[in-house]
Design a protein around this motif. Structure first.
Motif, short mmCIF file in Angstrom:
data_model
loop_
_atom_site.label_atom_id
_atom_site.label_comp_id
_atom_site.label_asym_id
_atom_site.label_seq_id
_atom_site.Cartn_x
_atom_site.Cartn_y
_atom_site.Cartn_z
N GLN A 1 -13.32 -3.71 -11.46
CA GLN A 1 -13.99 -3.21 -10.26
C GLN A 1 -13.27 -3.68 -9.01
N GLY A 2 -12.04 -4.11 -9.16
CA GLY A 2 -11.26 -4.62 -8.05
C GLY A 2 -10.53 -3.51 -7.31
N SER A 3 -9.51 -3.90 -6.58
CA SER A 3 -8.71 -2.97 -5.78
C SER A 3 -8.04 -1.93 -6.67
N PRO A 4 -7.70 -0.77 -6.09
CA PRO A 4 -6.90 0.19 -6.85
C PRO A 4 -5.57 -0.46 -7.27
N VAL A 5 -5.06 -0.02 -8.39
CA VAL A 5 -3.87 -0.65 -8.97
C VAL A 5 -2.62 0.15 -8.57
N GLY A 6 -1.69 -0.53 -7.90
CA GLY A 6 -0.45 0.10 -7.48
C GLY A 6 0.70 -0.15 -8.44
N MET A 7 0.55 -1.16 -9.31
CA MET A 7 1.59 -1.48 -10.29
C MET A 7 0.94 -2.12 -11.49
N LEU A 8 1.32 -1.65 -12.67
CA LEU A 8 0.83 -2.20 -13.93
C LEU A 8 2.03 -2.64 -14.74
N HIS A 9 2.10 -3.94 -15.06
CA HIS A 9 3.19 -4.48 -15.87
C HIS A 9 2.64 -4.74 -17.27
N ALA B 1 7.47 -4.64 -7.15
CA ALA B 1 6.33 -5.39 -6.59
C ALA B 1 6.35 -5.37 -5.07
N ARG B 2 7.51 -5.46 -4.49
CA ARG B 2 7.66 -5.46 -3.03
C ARG B 2 7.11 -4.17 -2.43
N ASN B 3 7.18 -3.07 -3.17
CA ASN B 3 6.78 -1.76 -2.65
C ASN B 3 5.32 -1.40 -2.89
N VAL B 4 4.55 -2.28 -3.49
CA VAL B 4 3.11 -2.00 -3.66
C VAL B 4 2.43 -2.22 -2.31
N PRO B 5 1.78 -1.19 -1.77
CA PRO B 5 1.22 -1.31 -0.42
C PRO B 5 0.01 -2.23 -0.35
N ALA B 6 -0.23 -2.75 0.84
CA ALA B 6 -1.42 -3.57 1.10
C ALA B 6 -2.66 -2.79 0.69
N GLY B 7 -3.64 -3.52 0.19
CA GLY B 7 -4.89 -2.91 -0.23
C GLY B 7 -4.93 -2.57 -1.71
N TYR B 8 -3.77 -2.66 -2.36
CA TYR B 8 -3.69 -2.39 -3.79
C TYR B 8 -3.50 -3.71 -4.55
N ALA B 9 -3.46 -3.61 -5.87
CA ALA B 9 -3.29 -4.79 -6.71
C ALA B 9 -2.17 -4.55 -7.71
N ILE B 10 -1.59 -5.64 -8.18
CA ILE B 10 -0.66 -5.61 -9.31
C ILE B 10 -1.42 -6.22 -10.49
N ILE B 11 -1.36 -5.54 -11.63
CA ILE B 11 -1.99 -6.03 -12.86
C ILE B 11 -0.88 -6.35 -13.85
N GLU B 12 -0.98 -7.53 -14.46
CA GLU B 12 -0.04 -7.89 -15.53
C GLU B 12 -0.82 -8.06 -16.83
N VAL B 13 -0.39 -7.32 -17.84
CA VAL B 13 -0.99 -7.36 -19.17
C VAL B 13 -0.08 -8.21 -20.04
N LEU C 1 -5.55 3.25 -16.86
CA LEU C 1 -5.16 4.51 -16.23
C LEU C 1 -6.13 4.97 -15.14
N PRO C 2 -7.45 4.87 -15.32
CA PRO C 2 -8.37 5.33 -14.26
C PRO C 2 -8.25 4.53 -12.95
N HIS C 3 -7.65 3.37 -13.01
CA HIS C 3 -7.56 2.50 -11.83
C HIS C 3 -6.23 2.63 -11.10
N LEU C 4 -5.29 3.39 -11.67
CA LEU C 4 -3.97 3.54 -11.05
C LEU C 4 -4.04 4.55 -9.90
N THR C 5 -3.41 4.20 -8.80
CA THR C 5 -3.38 5.08 -7.63
C THR C 5 -2.32 6.16 -7.81
#
Length: 199
Positions: A125-133, A39-51, A151-155
């Motif tokens: 329709q939110g920010s690109p996803v840098g991490m998916l849990h 999580a610390r390494n997800v860059p600014a401008g991206y999002a973390i998604i938790e399922v 998958l289409p939203h992952l950077t």
């Protein structure tokens, strides 16, 4: 030093029930440390998604180190008595605990949407996803549906973290192999999690 807030929430990685071989040299549970490091390494401008969030413990584990918003999706289905017995909470109780924690300590960086995560992924329709849990329904069909939706939203360089990778008769592993074609799976030697990076 006081215990992190996430340790007050019900769920996995409880320090008092953790075997010594599951602790890092700094005293953190190895699975919690993995989530925090990613999580610390997800860059600014991206999002973390938790399922799948249940009472929010893993979301707050990531919140401790993340610099980006964490969007959590859980349908909180009405469970059987066996599910309640396994988790010690009903879905309604888990949701209430998480919602109260978000208000008290979420700092505007954690949100919870009560919704099927695959539906949420298809409509995202939110920010690109840098991490998916991924820690929702662990059946092959549902894990596959969730991966295909997100998958289409992952950077490029995004990371996908699967909880309970070694459980559920390999259903999570099969869904990963069938959907994340061209990804390089890396089992990190932790008890519960595996990680898949893009090529």
């Amino acid at each position: 030093m006081s215990a992190p807030f996430w340790t007050t929430l019900p769920g996995w990685c409880a320090p008092e029930t953790t075997a010594p071989d599951q602790l890092c040299p700094d005293g953190r549970h190895r699975d919690a440390a993995l989530l925090q490091d990613l999580a610390r390494n997800v860059p600014a401008g991206y999002a973390i998604i938790e399922v799948g969030s249940w009472a929010g413990r893993s979301a707050f584990v990531m919140h401790e180190t993340a610099h980006v918003p964490i969007y959590c999706f859980d349908p909180y289905p009405t469970g059987s008595q066996a599910e309640v017995a396994a988790h010690g909470l009903s879905p309604a109780e888990a949701r209430a605990i998480f919602e109260q924690a978000i208000v008290a300590r979420g700092e505007g960086r954690i949100s919870l949407t009560v919704q099927d995560s695959a539906e949420a992924g298809r409509a995202w329709q939110g920010s690109p996803v840098g991490m998916l849990h991924v820690d929702g329904d662990h059946t092959y069909a549902k894990v596959r549906e969730e991966l295909e939706a997100w998958l289409p939203h992952l950077t490029d360089g995004a990371v996908v973290v699967f909880d309970d990778w070694l459980s559920y008769d390999g259903e999570i592993q099969r869904a990963c192999a069938d959907v994340l074609i061209g990804w390089r799976p890396v089992l990190r030697g932790y008890s519960r999690f595996a990680v898949a990076w893009t090529c």
